[in-house]
Each structure stands twice: as C-alpha cells, then as structure tokens.
Design an enzyme around this catalytic site. Structure first.
Site, short mmCIF file in Angstrom:
data_model
loop_
_atom_site.label_atom_id
_atom_site.label_comp_id
_atom_site.label_asym_id
_atom_site.label_seq_id
_atom_site.Cartn_x
_atom_site.Cartn_y
_atom_site.Cartn_z
N ARG B 50 -17.48 67.24 29.97
CA ARG B 50 -16.55 66.74 28.94
C ARG B 50 -16.55 67.71 27.77
O ARG B 50 -17.23 67.50 26.78
CB ARG B 50 -17.00 65.35 28.46
CG ARG B 50 -16.97 64.29 29.55
CD ARG B 50 -17.16 62.91 28.93
NE ARG B 50 -17.60 61.95 29.94
CZ ARG B 50 -18.87 61.70 30.25
NH1 ARG B 50 -19.84 62.34 29.63
NH2 ARG B 50 -19.17 60.83 31.19
N ASP B 52 -15.56 69.72 24.44
CA ASP B 52 -15.04 69.27 23.14
C ASP B 52 -13.71 69.94 22.81
O ASP B 52 -13.32 70.91 23.44
CB ASP B 52 -16.05 69.62 22.04
CG ASP B 52 -17.21 68.64 21.99
OD1 ASP B 52 -16.98 67.44 22.22
OD2 ASP B 52 -18.34 69.08 21.72
N ARG B 216 -23.60 75.38 21.50
CA ARG B 216 -23.10 75.84 20.20
C ARG B 216 -24.20 75.89 19.15
O ARG B 216 -24.20 76.76 18.28
CB ARG B 216 -21.94 74.96 19.75
CG ARG B 216 -20.67 75.20 20.60
CD ARG B 216 -19.64 74.10 20.43
NE ARG B 216 -19.27 73.93 19.03
CZ ARG B 216 -18.54 72.92 18.57
NH1 ARG B 216 -18.09 71.99 19.42
NH2 ARG B 216 -18.24 72.82 17.31
#
Lengths: 278, 278
Positions: B50, B52, B216
């Site tokens: 999933r 972002d 990230r």
C-alpha cells in the site's frame, strides 16, 4: 526604475501556458504574483515567447521595470524561495535562473532576433510512464535518415504558412528565416534532464521567429516522414503549397522546449554553424 | 473464476497512494474502475504494497479473481488503452505490464515474502525542475562512504521500531529481516528513466517486510549521515534505541519506488548477493 532581464526555466505541465489569464495558473501570472509580493507594488513582465499549455522552457526570458530594494542578482534566490513552497529542499515548477540589469531600451520580445526550440521524441514500442509529460512517445520505429533529409528543406528565408495553425494572432507576413533545423538521436548537448541514448530523437530549430504552433506542426510532419507516410522530398512541396492541409499532424505540446533566445543575429548563425559541426 | 496476478507500473505523483478511498484518485481505485468496465462486473484487487501518496512503482503486484472473456495475456493491452486516454500515443500514469494466471491459493500480499524498494536522491547545489517529482533533491554534498557504512548496519533480523512512523496499522511485531541495504552513485541498473550519472545517489533495500514509512525514515537518517549531522556508527545505536526520535527526518515520498516483489525466500537472498557483486 531598473530595466531587468530575467532568465526563466519552467515545467509547463501544470500551467495554462505562459500568458497571464484571469483565473488560470500561467507562468507569467505566477511570476508576476511573486515578483509583486517581493517588490511591494504591481510588477508586470514581458516574455520573449508565449509558450502554449504543456510546453516547457529551459531558457525563457522576460523584462520588467521595477525597484526591488535588493541587488538585482539577489532577485532569483528571493523569488525562487517564494515559488518553491515550504521546506529547504522543495522544488517548484518554475524558477528564475538569472536576473541582470539592461539598458532602458532593451525589451525581451522586441529586442529578440531569434529563438531556439528543442522537440524531444521518445521512440520505443513501449511507453515510459514517469517522463510522459516531457516527451512525445512515438511507438513505431522512425527513420532518422529520412527525417534529417526532410528537415534540411526547412532552412533559409521561406513562407511557412503550411505550418501555421488557425487561431493565432494576425500576422503581417508568414515569411520566416530558419537558421538551423536538424534531427539527432541521443541526448541533446547540455540538456541532461532525461537520458535515453538509443531511444531519444531530438529536433532542434533556430529561427528569427515562429508562427502559431509552427514547431509542433513541423515535428508532426517530420514524424510522418519518419514513419514512411510522407516521402522526405515532399517537404519542399509542402512548404511551397502554403497549405496547412498538406503538412502533418500537430505534435503534442509536452515534447517542446524553448531552449534559447538571441539578441544578436550573428549568435543565431554561430549557434547554428557550431552545432552543425557536431 | 481465474486467479490473476497483475504486474503494475505507476507514477504516484497524481495519486492519493495505492489504497482505494472514496472520492479520491488512487491507483487501486483507478485500476478497479477500468478492470470492472472490462469485466462487466465489479472487480476488486489486492495489492502487495500500500504505497503512500507520491510514491512510485516500477513493479507493484496485485491479484484478482475474475473472468474477462479474453485471454489473460490480452488484459494489459485492453486495460492500458482505457487508462491512457484518447490518442494512439497517449501515455497514462498507471500501466499494467503483465497479467498471468496463478494457482487458486496464490495471493499478491499473503504469498509475498520480500520486497525491494529504491530511493533516488538528486544531489546538486542547484535543483532540476522537470524531474522534481521523481527525486529527493539534496542541496549540500553527501558523503557516500559514510552513508554506505551506516547502511551496512541495517542488514539482518532486527527490531526496526526506530524507523516506524506513527499512524500506521497496529503491528504484532516490529522485527523485520533486511537482506540488502546499499547506497550507490550513478544510475541504478535497469532503471533508466532519468540519468544523472554523477549527481544521482540511490538507496536500495530488500527485506521481508517494512514498517510504516520505514524506508523513508531510513533514507532521511542516511541523508543526515551523509551531511555529517549523524556519525555513521550511530546507526547501530539508533536501531537499538527503538526510539523514533533518535532517527532522522522522513524523506519525501517522490524519491521512493517499489521496485520488486518476491514470492520465494531464495530470490530475496540471490538478488541481494548478485547485486552486491556489482
């Protein structure tokens, strides 16, 4: 009041073209908004080329009259910070590369004697998604030799009415001088944003002026030459016919880049000759 | 009903991420809309990751159950035509690369044992405008040797709680196994969309799973190592602390690409080893 020349780079994807339009996001509108904030009074700018929606610029130029209370060379940093949005590493879609003071009679459009445009084609059986707004994807194999041959007919002082779209401004004449028109493969010198050495075909054109959508109609015609739909020598007759219906389709805006602006005629020639030597 | 595995590429810029959300343009929502049109009844898909908003995918995967009345290998062409919009040369921002029939018990998420992410940094004193949605622009010079040293602490089975953002799903455990974590300069092998051989720094990570925004936050920490704000050996303590506040900032989404999905453990190892040899 200083007369200031700005050099501007932009990604045309999210703009309704260069020219200010009420209620629409345009490059001129966005720059004037931020320059006016910085100056404290309304600033208007005159751009060299009114690029269409989706068309990019490596080097657009514009003049403005104003006093910013900061050294002219500081204008780019101040404006770019406002254009980029928050964050130290934010990058906006328009950026001032340079600002210099010019004599009072200098004007980005009226003083301009020539411009260079680059048109980028991605020639591959499969499209690439990420750079889709920066290339014209042509699926079928293009014949570079034919395209180069056809492009050679474009140079010189000629009537380019066949390559003018309806809907532009009234023109006194449709005669223009083309100093250079060439088709090459691989990355264009100095334009390293994307690189597909074997799949990229670039068209470069230098002229004293261009009619409405002229470069895109020329490229559409060259693509049809490359696909074998139009023989290369037909380019001569297409020009002579002065008939838009004889030329090819209008290539889409996302492959087109305003690449250089000239203020001396000899620079147009020099640039053309120098690059022809490559 | 066939069980079909799709391989999907997308540009995450204009999507609110992968997952279907009412009233928002998402990759899953867009694919389900077009697949349902093609199938004639409601199709739902289960994606491996999933991603972002703003995150891209070279190779996302998803399974669906359905009968399309056309051979499975024709699904990509039919769907891509609907996704791209009008015109023979239109390119959409999401594209199905491949569709294959799988055994009934195969599931894109539950059968997945590993994933590879690539994170791309453009390290230059001046930003580049056109590819701004595909790189994290870092202005100050990054020290690659320090970054590589810090990245080496990431491999193995460890608790990565320090690199988990708040707001994700409840997790039974924050322990994950990282098979490969490396920082390299120059273009990543096989990912030739953009090319800045001297200014691009890429981080590649292969693991059996990733916590919310883990890649990230790891990249943000590595950037701070590269800038000299965090010593490379501190990476070990940052991991051991299990404290998000010890790690660096969360790098922005536009540099992140889901690059590969694995269904066999040995492929994760092999890929890690093979690429380490380069």
């Amino acid at each position: 009041m200083k007369n200031i020349l700005l050099t501007i780079e932009y990604d045309g994807t999210a703009f309704f073209g260069w020219q200010r339009q009420p209620g629409k996001r345009t490059v001129q509108g966005e720059l004037e908004r931020v320059l006016s904030l910085l100056c404290g009074e309304v600033v208007t700018i005159a751009g060299t080329s009114r690029t269409d929606a989706g068309v990019h610029a490596y080097r657009q130029q514009a003049t403005l009259q104003g006093d910013f209370g900061i050294p002219t060379e500081r204008i780019p940093i101040a404006v770019n910070n406002l254009l980029a949005g928050p964050g130290p590493y934010a990058v906006g879609d328009v950026r001032i590369l340079d600002a210099v003071e010019m004599p009072p009679d200098f004007h980005a459009r009226f003083s301009c004697v020539g411009k260079k445009y680059i048109y980028r084609i991605y020639n591959s059986s499969e499209p690439e998604i990420m750079p889709r707004n920066y290339f014209y994807w042509v699926k079928h194999s293009l014949d570079l030799v034919s395209m180069k041959k056809a492009a050679a007919y474009l140079t010189g002082k000629q009537d380019f009415k066949s390559f003018m779209a309806a809907g532009g401004k009234e023109m006194k004449t449709t005669v223009r001088t083309i100093y250079k028109a060439d088709v090459v493969t691989g990355k264009m010198r100095g334009q390293g944003l994307f690189s597909y050495p074997e799949k990229e075909i670039s068209f470069e054109i230098i002229g004293d002026g261009f009619l409405y959508k002229m470069v895109r109609i020329i490229v559409g015609t060259l693509v049809e030459v490359g696909l074998g739909k139009i023989p290369p020598d037909a380019m001569k007759e297409i020009i002579q016919s002065k008939d838009r219906r004889r030329a090819g389709h209008t290539a889409p805006p996302q492959g087109l880049y305003l690449a250089e602006v000239y203020y001396k005629k000899e620079d147009c020639f020099k640039e053309g000759e120098r690059q022809n030597e490559n």
